[in-house]
Scaffold this motif. Structure first.
Motif, PDB file in Angstrom:
ATOM      1  N   ILE A 172      39.513  40.028  23.673  1.00 23.26           N
ATOM      2  CA  ILE A 172      38.541  40.000  24.773  1.00 23.26           C
ATOM      3  C   ILE A 172      38.095  41.401  25.172  1.00 23.26           C
TER       4      ILE A 172
ATOM      5  N   HIS B  35      31.158  39.529  33.259  1.00 27.52           N
ATOM      6  CA  HIS B  35      32.060  40.057  34.279  1.00 27.52           C
ATOM      7  C   HIS B  35      32.629  38.929  35.142  1.00 27.52           C
TER       8      HIS B  35
ATOM      9  N   ARG C  64      36.012  36.908  34.432  1.00 27.30           N
ATOM     10  CA  ARG C  64      37.349  37.524  34.476  1.00 27.30           C
ATOM     11  C   ARG C  64      38.408  36.531  34.927  1.00 27.30           C
TER      12      ARG C  64
ATOM     13  N   LEU D 261      39.308  34.168  32.148  1.00 28.63           N
ATOM     14  CA  LEU D 261      40.184  34.843  31.179  1.00 28.63           C
ATOM     15  C   LEU D 261      41.610  34.930  31.707  1.00 28.63           C
ATOM     16  N   PHE D 262      41.709  35.124  33.008  1.00 28.69           N
ATOM     17  CA  PHE D 262      43.030  35.161  33.632  1.00 28.69           C
ATOM     18  C   PHE D 262      43.797  33.874  33.304  1.00 28.69           C
TER      19      PHE D 262
ATOM     20  N   TYR E 282      45.193  33.838  29.846  1.00 30.83           N
ATOM     21  CA  TYR E 282      46.479  34.547  29.816  1.00 30.83           C
ATOM     22  C   TYR E 282      47.601  33.638  30.316  1.00 30.83           C
TER      23      TYR E 282
ATOM     24  N   ARG F  34      36.773  46.841  33.940  1.00 30.21           N
ATOM     25  CA  ARG F  34      36.876  45.398  33.710  1.00 30.21           C
ATOM     26  C   ARG F  34      38.230  44.884  34.190  1.00 30.21           C
ATOM     27  N   SER F  35      39.280  45.709  34.002  1.00 27.28           N
ATOM     28  CA  SER F  35      40.627  45.280  34.393  1.00 27.28           C
ATOM     29  C   SER F  35      40.760  45.153  35.902  1.00 27.28           C
ATOM     30  N   LEU F  36      40.314  46.175  36.607  1.00 31.57           N
ATOM     31  CA  LEU F  36      40.454  46.191  38.068  1.00 31.57           C
ATOM     32  C   LEU F  36      39.206  46.827  38.676  1.00 31.57           C
ATOM     33  N   PRO F  37      38.122  46.054  38.802  1.00 31.31           N
ATOM     34  CA  PRO F  37      36.898  46.640  39.338  1.00 31.31           C
ATOM     35  C   PRO F  37      37.004  46.866  40.840  1.00 31.31           C
TER      36      PRO F  37
ATOM     37  N   GLU G  20      37.818  44.144  43.889  1.00 30.21           N
ATOM     38  CA  GLU G  20      38.440  42.899  43.444  1.00 30.21           C
ATOM     39  C   GLU G  20      39.944  43.083  43.352  1.00 30.21           C
TER      40      GLU G  20
ATOM     41  N   LEU H 293      42.040  40.767  41.770  1.00 27.99           N
ATOM     42  CA  LEU H 293      42.630  40.127  40.590  1.00 27.99           C
ATOM     43  C   LEU H 293      42.619  41.096  39.411  1.00 27.99           C
ATOM     44  N   PHE H 294      43.841  41.424  38.940  1.00 31.82           N
ATOM     45  CA  PHE H 294      43.943  42.294  37.769  1.00 31.82           C
ATOM     46  C   PHE H 294      43.947  41.430  36.513  1.00 31.82           C
ATOM     47  N   VAL H 295      43.069  41.742  35.575  1.00 39.32           N
ATOM     48  CA  VAL H 295      43.042  41.020  34.303  1.00 39.32           C
ATOM     49  C   VAL H 295      43.192  42.043  33.184  1.00 39.32           C
TER      50      VAL H 295
END
Lengths: 313, 213
Positions: A85, A92, A95, A98-99, A102, B161-164, B167, B169-171
């Motif tokens: 990914i 965006h 996300r 996608l979580f 996981y 993208r991981s932590l904008p 937000e 929620l960490f992805v």
């Protein structure tokens, strides 16, 4: 050393042979480097060192216990999903979908550890696949909805569902007591990796006509047929020692692994070509990313599993 | 004491998390300055940028890495202020007080004189995820009179993208960290900004997590 004694004899021999082959490759590389000091050997050296890590981690986690091996493959799913990914275009807003992909990993591998075959086989293609579009609807973004849903489904299929089949081999009832549950995993992974090597070597030796020049300029008919013949033959000998398959069935398994390995390889190559990138990551020095190394396994694992399951379970 | 805390924080938390949960595609890491005085100029998309940049360094050196950060944000709350100053080792900058530019940069000069490596985000703000905002000129005023300090551009892509921003929620996503060559000395602010944005454009071509639609 106690856990070594627990390894069934055929699996232990297989591990020793692999370590022997890798030692020979290491020595050859060192001699080659000594004789051609002017050349740059960094990549070859990295490749060999990485192979030691891969083989070492795989053997250790397989040897300790069934559950550590299952966790190991679950972790590989996580790494493969993350890498996939990260390189493909995703919206965006997806996300949080996608979580959930996981989150599906621990569930999927829990079904494996629990030997709940029915749930293992439908959890991703039924529950996760029906859940994801619903979660996307709650997000409310309809622009690019179809494409995004397609990408998410495919990613979950390859990185979670496919790879979990390797783990399920470990919990199948033991039918070849000399090889134990890990024998099946060793057979699948070793044949898949030997196939990569054989197709490469035959291609280098005799390769002329390209199969799919648009996807991969290195894939030749000679490499392909050479690989299929070598792995089919080799599997015929090794299959009966590591799996419940007899010699004839093992020829079939070898052919399936060889064909499927080729397809997995070129499918991931097409993904990378589409994105104009060479490697999918840099986790494994000398090899690229985890997907670069596991591309063939994404196809060989489920196909070998179901061939074996149909014949013996 | 705070050096020990910084080492523990990075050894036990940040480094393992960056290795396993984030995952870096680092390119040309050998081009990072190994000793100060030096400036790392990175693009800014996430609070994680700073942590990832520091974690590229060995534990013995991380106390040398000093992110330059906005005082009005990072010193606004008690715990955040203590954490930023003592664990991360930021140099707080008062953005609002721009008529007194030299005084504002004094703390940066002190750190550079000590041989520290400054981490600067010339965009000044995290901005929109994965978009480079306009580069600010403060970085030029910092180094214009210093012949001992070079600027190394670093492109980070994927952490937004991981932590904008905004937000919780960490992805997990892999992220690219591409290090460029140290920039040659420039004579005007515009020249430096030009060099930097050209360097970023060039480094972008090495990012593999960039979606080229």
């Amino acid at each position: 050393m106690q856990f070594l004694a627990k390894i069934p004899s055929h699996s232990l021999y297989a591990m020793i042979i692999v370590i022997g082959l890798l030692s020979i490759a290491t020595i050859v590389t060192i001699i080659f480097k000594y004789k051609n000091p002017e050349k740059n050997h960094t990549e070859l050296k990295q490749r060999i060192i990485s192979w030691w890590w891969i083989i070492g981690l795989l053997f250790v986690f397989l040897s300790i216990s069934k559950n550590t091996a299952i966790i190991f493959f679950g972790f590989l799913s996580f790494l493969a999903l993350k890498e996939f990914i990260s390189i493909i275009p995703t919206r965006h807003i997806d996300r949080n979908v996608l979580f959930w992909v996981y989150i599906s990993i621990p569930f999927q591998y829990y079904w494996v550890a629990d030997s709940w075959y029915g749930m293992f086989i439908i959890f991703i293609p039924v529950y996760l696949f029906l859940f994801m579009p619903m979660r996307m609807v709650i997000n409310g973004a309809t622009d690019g909805f179809i494409k995004a849903a397609g990408v998410l489904h495919w990613v979950a299929m390859l990185t979670v569902f496919s790879i979990s089949h390797i783990a399920y081999l470990i919990v199948l009832p033991e039918k070849n007591l000399n090889a134990g549950p890990m024998g099946l995993v060793l057979f699948l992974i070793l044949m898949t990796e030997f196939n990569d090597v054989c197709q490469y070597l035959w291609g280098k030796l005799l390769g002329k006509d390209k199969i799919i020049p648009k996807v991969s300029p290195n894939k030749t008919w000679a490499g392909f047929f050479g690989g299929v013949a070598s792995i089919t033959l080799l599997s015929g000998f090794i299959g009966p020692t590591l799996t419940p398959l007899n010699t004839l069935e093992s020829f079939g398994a070898g052919m399936i692994i060889s064909l499927a390995g080729f397809i997995g390889d070129v499918v991931i190559s097409s993904v990378k070509r589409d994105l104009s990138i060479k490697d999918s990551g840099s986790l494994i020095p000398g090899h690229g990313g985890i997907l670069d190394r596991m591309d063939s396994l994404l196809y060989t694992a489920p196909l070998f599993f179901h061939y074996l399951y149909y014949l013996h379970y | 004491m705070s050096r020990v805390l910084k080492i523990l924080f990075f050894a036990l938390l940040v480094k393992p998390l960056v290795l396993v949960i984030i995952g870096l595609n680092s390119r040309f890491r050998h081009k990072l300055p190994t000793s100060g005085p030096a400036v790392i100029a990175a693009n800014h998309n996430s609070h994680l940028d700073t942590l990832v940049l520091i974690s590229l360094y060995p534990l013995a050196k991380i106390h040398r890495l000093r992110p330059v950060a906005a005082a009005d944000y990072f010193l606004s709350k008690n715990f955040l202020a203590w954490f930023s100053l003592n664990i991360i080792g930021i140099i707080p900058i008062d953005r609002k007080n721009s008529n007194n530019r030299d005084e504002m940069l004094n703390a940066c000069h002190d750190a550079l004189d000590q041989g520290d490596i400054l981490i600067l985000f010339p965009e000044g703000t995290r901005g929109e995820p994965e978009k480079t905002s306009e580069l600010k000129k403060g970085i030029y005023h910092l180094i214009k009179d210093r012949n001992d300090t070079k600027i190394t551009p670093v492109m980070i892509h994927g952490l937004g993208r991981s932590l904008p921003r905004g937000e919780a929620l960490f992805v997990p996503f892999n992220c690219d960290v591409v290090v460029g060559d140290a920039l040659p000395k420039s004579t005007t602010a515009d020249e430096l900004i030009n060099q930097l944005s050209n360097a970023y454009e060039d480094l972008k071509s090495h990012c593999i997590t960039l979606n080229r639609d």
